[in-house]
Design a protein around this motif. Sequence first.
Motif, PDB file in Angstrom:
ATOM      1  N   GLY A   1       0.803  -1.214   0.000  1.00 46.26           N
ATOM      2  CA  GLY A   1       0.000   0.000   0.000  1.00 46.26           C
ATOM      3  C   GLY A   1       0.833   1.260   0.000  1.00 46.26           C
ATOM      4  N   MET A   2       1.885   1.295   0.825  1.00 43.72           N
ATOM      5  CA  MET A   2       2.721   2.513   0.910  1.00 43.72           C
ATOM      6  C   MET A   2       3.610   2.675  -0.314  1.00 43.72           C
ATOM      7  SD  MET A   2       5.685   1.512   3.730  1.00 43.72           S
ATOM      8  CE  MET A   2       4.597   0.690   4.872  1.00 43.72           C
ATOM      9  N   GLY A   3       3.945   1.573  -0.985  1.00 44.23           N
ATOM     10  CA  GLY A   3       4.782   1.640  -2.180  1.00 44.23           C
ATOM     11  C   GLY A   3       6.262   1.583  -1.863  1.00 44.23           C
ATOM     12  N   PRO A   4       7.087   1.192  -2.828  1.00 47.94           N
ATOM     13  CA  PRO A   4       8.527   1.022  -2.592  1.00 47.94           C
ATOM     14  C   PRO A   4       9.261   2.319  -2.264  1.00 47.94           C
ATOM     15  CG  PRO A   4       7.978   0.769  -4.930  1.00 47.94           C
ATOM     16  CD  PRO A   4       6.694   0.779  -4.182  1.00 47.94           C
ATOM     17  N   LEU A   5       8.796   3.473  -2.774  1.00 46.45           N
ATOM     18  CA  LEU A   5       9.479   4.739  -2.481  1.00 46.45           C
ATOM     19  C   LEU A   5       9.393   5.053  -0.993  1.00 46.45           C
ATOM     20  CD1 LEU A   5      10.966   7.259  -3.491  1.00 46.45           C
ATOM     21  CD2 LEU A   5       8.736   8.337  -3.855  1.00 46.45           C
ATOM     22  N   ASN A   6       8.207   4.980  -0.444  1.00 44.82           N
ATOM     23  CA  ASN A   6       8.018   5.226   0.986  1.00 44.82           C
ATOM     24  C   ASN A   6       8.683   4.122   1.799  1.00 44.82           C
ATOM     25  OD1 ASN A   6       6.900   5.482   3.656  1.00 44.82           O
ATOM     26  ND2 ASN A   6       5.175   6.608   2.802  1.00 44.82           N
ATOM     27  N   GLY A   7       8.512   2.895   1.369  1.00 44.23           N
ATOM     28  CA  GLY A   7       9.017   1.765   2.130  1.00 44.23           C
ATOM     29  C   GLY A   7      10.522   1.636   2.160  1.00 44.23           C
ATOM     30  N   SER A   8      11.215   2.331   1.277  1.00 47.55           N
ATOM     31  CA  SER A   8      12.679   2.220   1.224  1.00 47.55           C
ATOM     32  C   SER A   8      13.380   3.273   2.075  1.00 47.55           C
ATOM     33  CB  SER A   8      13.162   2.350  -0.227  1.00 47.55           C
ATOM     34  OG  SER A   8      12.835   3.624  -0.765  1.00 47.55           O
ATOM     35  N   HIS A   9      12.610   4.148   2.728  1.00 44.73           N
ATOM     36  CA  HIS A   9      13.201   5.209   3.544  1.00 44.73           C
ATOM     37  C   HIS A   9      12.811   5.053   5.007  1.00 44.73           C
ATOM     38  CE1 HIS A   9      13.103   7.254  -0.519  1.00 44.73           C
ATOM     39  NE2 HIS A   9      14.379   7.301  -0.182  1.00 44.73           N
ATOM     40  N   PHE A  10      13.650   5.622   5.874  1.00 39.87           N
ATOM     41  CA  PHE A  10      13.337   5.629   7.298  1.00 39.87           C
ATOM     42  C   PHE A  10      12.186   6.595   7.556  1.00 39.87           C
ATOM     43  CE2 PHE A  10      17.869   4.488   7.065  1.00 39.87           C
ATOM     44  CZ  PHE A  10      17.863   3.300   7.788  1.00 39.87           C
ATOM     45  N   THR A  11      11.456   6.352   8.622  1.00 38.16           N
ATOM     46  CA  THR A  11      10.319   7.214   8.940  1.00 38.16           C
ATOM     47  C   THR A  11      10.783   8.617   9.330  1.00 38.16           C
ATOM     48  OG1 THR A  11       8.273   7.359  10.202  1.00 38.16           O
ATOM     49  CG2 THR A  11      10.212   6.635  11.404  1.00 38.16           C
ATOM     50  N   ASN A  12       9.969   9.610   9.036  1.00 37.43           N
ATOM     51  CA  ASN A  12      10.296  10.995   9.386  1.00 37.43           C
ATOM     52  C   ASN A  12       9.237  11.627  10.288  1.00 37.43           C
ATOM     53  OD1 ASN A  12       8.408  11.067   7.133  1.00 37.43           O
ATOM     54  ND2 ASN A  12       8.728  13.260   7.132  1.00 37.43           N
ATOM     55  N   TYR A  13       8.340  10.799  10.831  1.00 37.41           N
ATOM     56  CA  TYR A  13       7.244  11.326  11.626  1.00 37.41           C
ATOM     57  C   TYR A  13       7.647  11.459  13.096  1.00 37.41           C
ATOM     58  CZ  TYR A  13       4.865   9.952   7.378  1.00 37.41           C
ATOM     59  OH  TYR A  13       4.509   9.811   6.053  1.00 37.41           O
ATOM     60  N   PRO A  14       7.528  12.659  13.668  1.00 43.18           N
ATOM     61  CA  PRO A  14       7.940  12.918  15.055  1.00 43.18           C
ATOM     62  C   PRO A  14       7.123  12.138  16.081  1.00 43.18           C
ATOM     63  CG  PRO A  14       7.802  14.971  13.792  1.00 43.18           C
ATOM     64  CD  PRO A  14       7.162  13.893  12.958  1.00 43.18           C
ATOM     65  N   PRO A  15       7.534  12.180  17.367  1.00 47.53           N
ATOM     66  CA  PRO A  15       6.975  11.277  18.392  1.00 47.53           C
ATOM     67  C   PRO A  15       5.485  11.409  18.685  1.00 47.53           C
ATOM     68  CG  PRO A  15       8.478  12.904  19.352  1.00 47.53           C
ATOM     69  CD  PRO A  15       8.676  12.948  17.890  1.00 47.53           C
ATOM     70  N   ILE A  16       4.918  12.618  18.739  1.00 51.61           N
ATOM     71  CA  ILE A  16       3.481  12.732  19.006  1.00 51.61           C
ATOM     72  C   ILE A  16       2.683  12.160  17.833  1.00 51.61           C
ATOM     73  CG2 ILE A  16       1.550  14.322  19.393  1.00 51.61           C
ATOM     74  CD1 ILE A  16       3.334  13.951  21.808  1.00 51.61           C
ATOM     75  N   ASN A  17       3.210  12.329  16.631  1.00 49.88           N
ATOM     76  CA  ASN A  17       2.604  11.685  15.464  1.00 49.88           C
ATOM     77  C   ASN A  17       2.651  10.166  15.630  1.00 49.88           C
ATOM     78  OD1 ASN A  17       1.314  11.802  12.999  1.00 49.88           O
ATOM     79  ND2 ASN A  17       2.955  12.818  11.935  1.00 49.88           N
ATOM     80  N   GLN A  18       3.791   9.670  16.091  1.00 56.60           N
ATOM     81  CA  GLN A  18       3.943   8.234  16.313  1.00 56.60           C
ATOM     82  C   GLN A  18       2.973   7.742  17.384  1.00 56.60           C
ATOM     83  OE1 GLN A  18       5.727   6.179  14.588  1.00 56.60           O
ATOM     84  NE2 GLN A  18       7.153   7.480  13.472  1.00 56.60           N
ATOM     85  N   LEU A  19       2.709   8.582  18.383  1.00 53.32           N
ATOM     86  CA  LEU A  19       1.759   8.206  19.422  1.00 53.32           C
ATOM     87  C   LEU A  19       0.370   7.971  18.827  1.00 53.32           C
ATOM     88  CD1 LEU A  19       0.936   7.848  22.401  1.00 53.32           C
ATOM     89  CD2 LEU A  19       0.622  10.340  22.523  1.00 53.32           C
ATOM     90  N   CYS A  20      -0.006   8.814  17.878  1.00 54.55           N
ATOM     91  CA  CYS A  20      -1.295   8.625  17.188  1.00 54.55           C
ATOM     92  C   CYS A  20      -1.317   7.292  16.451  1.00 54.55           C
ATOM     93  CB  CYS A  20      -1.538   9.782  16.198  1.00 54.55           C
ATOM     94  SG  CYS A  20      -1.727  11.402  16.967  1.00 54.55           S
ATOM     95  N   PHE A  21      -0.191   6.947  15.838  1.00 53.68           N
ATOM     96  CA  PHE A  21      -0.109   5.682  15.108  1.00 53.68           C
ATOM     97  C   PHE A  21      -0.213   4.490  16.075  1.00 53.68           C
ATOM     98  CE2 PHE A  21       3.082   8.086  12.179  1.00 53.68           C
ATOM     99  CZ  PHE A  21       2.063   8.913  11.744  1.00 53.68           C
ATOM    100  N   VAL A  22       0.393   4.659  17.251  1.00 52.43           N
ATOM    101  CA  VAL A  22       0.332   3.607  18.269  1.00 52.43           C
ATOM    102  C   VAL A  22      -1.107   3.404  18.747  1.00 52.43           C
ATOM    103  CG1 VAL A  22       0.970   3.017  20.645  1.00 52.43           C
ATOM    104  CG2 VAL A  22       2.707   3.868  19.065  1.00 52.43           C
ATOM    105  N   ILE A  23      -1.824   4.504  18.940  1.00 56.25           N
ATOM    106  CA  ILE A  23      -3.228   4.413  19.372  1.00 56.25           C
ATOM    107  C   ILE A  23      -4.043   3.621  18.352  1.00 56.25           C
ATOM    108  CG2 ILE A  23      -5.333   5.764  19.764  1.00 56.25           C
ATOM    109  CD1 ILE A  23      -3.500   7.969  20.922  1.00 56.25           C
ATOM    110  N   ALA A  24      -3.769   3.874  17.064  1.00 57.05           N
ATOM    111  CA  ALA A  24      -4.467   3.119  16.007  1.00 57.05           C
ATOM    112  C   ALA A  24      -4.139   1.637  16.108  1.00 57.05           C
ATOM    113  CB  ALA A  24      -4.080   3.663  14.637  1.00 57.05           C
ATOM    114  N   GLY A  25      -2.876   1.329  16.406  1.00 58.29           N
ATOM    115  CA  GLY A  25      -2.463  -0.065  16.544  1.00 58.29           C
ATOM    116  C   GLY A  25      -3.071  -0.740  17.759  1.00 58.29           C
TER     117      GLY A  25
END
Length: 468
Positions: free
Chosen positions: A124-148
């Motif tokens: 879904g994310m595609g090889p361009l996104n998937g080939s790079h390290f994440t750039n999303y800061p920690p509070i953004n990551q917290l939102c992703f964790v809540i979804a998980g």
Amino acid sequence: MQFWKLYKIPLLLTCVSFFFYCFFAYDLIRTDYTKLILSYSLLWLVFIILLKYAKDNIQFLTTIAFIFRAVFVLAIPNLSQDFYRFIWDGRMILEGLNPYLYTPESFIQTQELPIAQAEELYAGMGPLNGSHFTNYPPINQLCFVIAGLFSGHSILGSAIVLRLLVITADFGTLVFGKRLLKKLDIPAKNIFWYILNPFIIIELTGNLHFEGVMIFFLVWSLYLLHSGKLKWAALIFALSISVKLIPVLFLPLLFGYFKKNKNNEILKQVQNDESFKGIDINKLISFYSIIGITTLILFAPFYDSEFINNYAQTVGLWFQNFEFNASVYYIAREIGYLFRGYNEIAIIGKVLPALVFLLVLGLSFYKRQITTKTLLMNMLFAFTFYLFLSTTVHPWYIATLLILSVFTNYKFPLVWSFVIILSYLAYINLNKADKTENLWIIAIEYVIVYGVFVWELFQQKRIKRKKH
């Protein structure tokens, strides 16, 4: 019967908008450019008419703004793939893995799948996104964790959780945006140029871009700053930075807000000595220290010897590798082709951010003292310069510009939020041999935006001359 007579036109317009939002959410295919442009244009037309007929009915406009957002709750984003990476990062953290240290591609290549639905998320994310390290800061990551946490095995379930977070943030922006507008003696209804805007509803709620959460914290912080609550303002500002790094650009502009002067609203409330026109060093240091320390604390759980290098490398891609929907950069690129015969993005990508930095410093020291309104206008111009000089301008980047414009007399961000839909046509050549952006379409977009921008600058100068 009386209710129908009073609200007949707004209710009919609401029904039409509802239909088009349903189409955007569940039927639109990204590559169907004709339907995309027509439906978006009609939504915008209805949006303008709605504001005309119901501009003073704050309750009605608020209700339909969130009804339109509710349309998207069960939809999978169809104009952006970024949310797949959001889900990936959140599930990585829940598995005890640092998302800043691994690329999705590294797991897919070794077939060591660390999370549920790993292959689906990578596809879904595609090889361009998937080939790079994440750039999303920690509070953004917290939102992703809540979804998980709430939906660790369903992509749709995770998307629903992320969407509810974005909608909640929009509600917060509405509340604090209205309060700040009232304190600045600006009509509260101006907030609906942002909250009810089809661009915001589609790009943030529909496509799950977290600029909306960053904007919520930014507006809240500015409200607290204007109210004289410095420490809380600094803390909330740090949360904004920890969703998206964009507010870092505004830090130098806040310097002038700590100059002792009777015209500075914040200092009226937090200090007695108004005679000395200098910098309030103690408050300045305290404010920046709280922002810096809070941001570092939020990043601390992810710290590793490789973290800084990976993060800097990923952020640098936006300046020296990626290019999309740019303006000044594309002109500079063509000049590079003309004289050097190849793309000079590595050099241009360093020069343009340096120019942005100098322009922001110029705005920071242009006036000896500033008010909240001046600060907001300086932030608007700073981010405008940033976007004009960027190598990459995705549609959702305009959201920050749009919210800042709500507190000023400038409307070019509003115009841009309409014509930005043209950027989706930029890859109309995608299925052709060259696979390059259609520069004619980009030219149309920026001719309109630059034209309105320059016209408004001259208009504001004329107004100032008349006042004096």
